[in-house]
Design a protein around this motif. Sequence first.
Motif, short mmCIF file in Angstrom:
data_model
loop_
_atom_site.label_atom_id
_atom_site.label_comp_id
_atom_site.label_asym_id
_atom_site.label_seq_id
_atom_site.Cartn_x
_atom_site.Cartn_y
_atom_site.Cartn_z
N LEU A 28 53.12 58.78 -79.73
CA LEU A 28 52.89 58.25 -78.45
C LEU A 28 54.23 58.00 -77.67
N TYR A 29 55.28 57.45 -78.50
CA TYR A 29 56.42 57.23 -77.93
C TYR A 29 57.27 58.53 -77.86
N ARG A 30 57.03 59.56 -78.61
CA ARG A 30 57.79 60.81 -78.34
C ARG A 30 56.89 61.64 -77.06
N ILE A 31 55.83 61.52 -76.84
CA ILE A 31 55.41 62.14 -75.69
C ILE A 31 55.87 61.34 -74.46
N ILE A 32 56.04 59.90 -74.59
CA ILE A 32 56.39 59.23 -73.37
C ILE A 32 57.66 59.46 -73.09
N ARG A 33 58.61 59.49 -74.29
CA ARG A 33 59.85 59.55 -73.81
C ARG A 33 60.38 60.87 -73.27
N GLY A 34 59.90 61.98 -73.78
CA GLY A 34 60.27 63.20 -73.18
C GLY A 34 61.20 63.85 -74.00
N SER A 35 61.73 65.10 -73.61
CA SER A 35 62.97 65.57 -74.38
C SER A 35 64.28 65.78 -73.74
N LYS A 36 64.48 65.57 -72.52
CA LYS A 36 65.63 65.74 -71.64
C LYS A 36 66.31 64.26 -71.44
N VAL A 37 66.53 63.43 -72.48
CA VAL A 37 67.27 62.25 -72.18
C VAL A 37 68.46 61.99 -72.83
N PRO A 38 69.58 61.65 -71.96
CA PRO A 38 70.97 61.55 -72.17
C PRO A 38 71.01 60.74 -73.83
N LYS A 39 71.90 61.09 -74.81
CA LYS A 39 72.07 60.42 -76.05
C LYS A 39 71.99 59.24 -76.08
N PRO A 40 72.91 58.43 -75.06
CA PRO A 40 73.32 56.72 -75.21
C PRO A 40 71.70 56.17 -74.88
#
Length: 129
Positions: A28-40
């Motif tokens: 669930l966290y992986r889906i909500i987070r998405g893929s294009k998030v800055p590293k920090p």
Amino acid sequence: MPLPINIQFSIIVYSFLSGLLTGGMFDLYRIIRGSKVPKPILVIEDILFSILAAMIVFTFLLYTDYAFLGAYVYIFIILAIFIYMKFISPTFISIERSIFDFISKVVRVLLNNVCYAAKLIFSFITGKR
């Protein structure tokens, strides 16, 4: 004093269930987070998720087996996470994505209808047709 066998069995079952719960929360966290998030930001989100997951698992174990944390509890949690990620996760992710897509479509349609109704009411009130 050793624990009775039925209590040991319930501890193992609840440890396994807490591992499955952790795997589901991670998907669930992986889906909500998405893929294009800055590293920090990703590092901060991962740390916050780990803290939240630890609190939820500890609370679950506290209510089910009085937070008995032996070595085999950790072994069964890790085993359940591995089994979940290997066999259940792909199906669960596809189901979650289809549910999120359906919910987003419903929200989008409802929002469009509400906006259209608001435009009609506003144009009727102002006399601009």
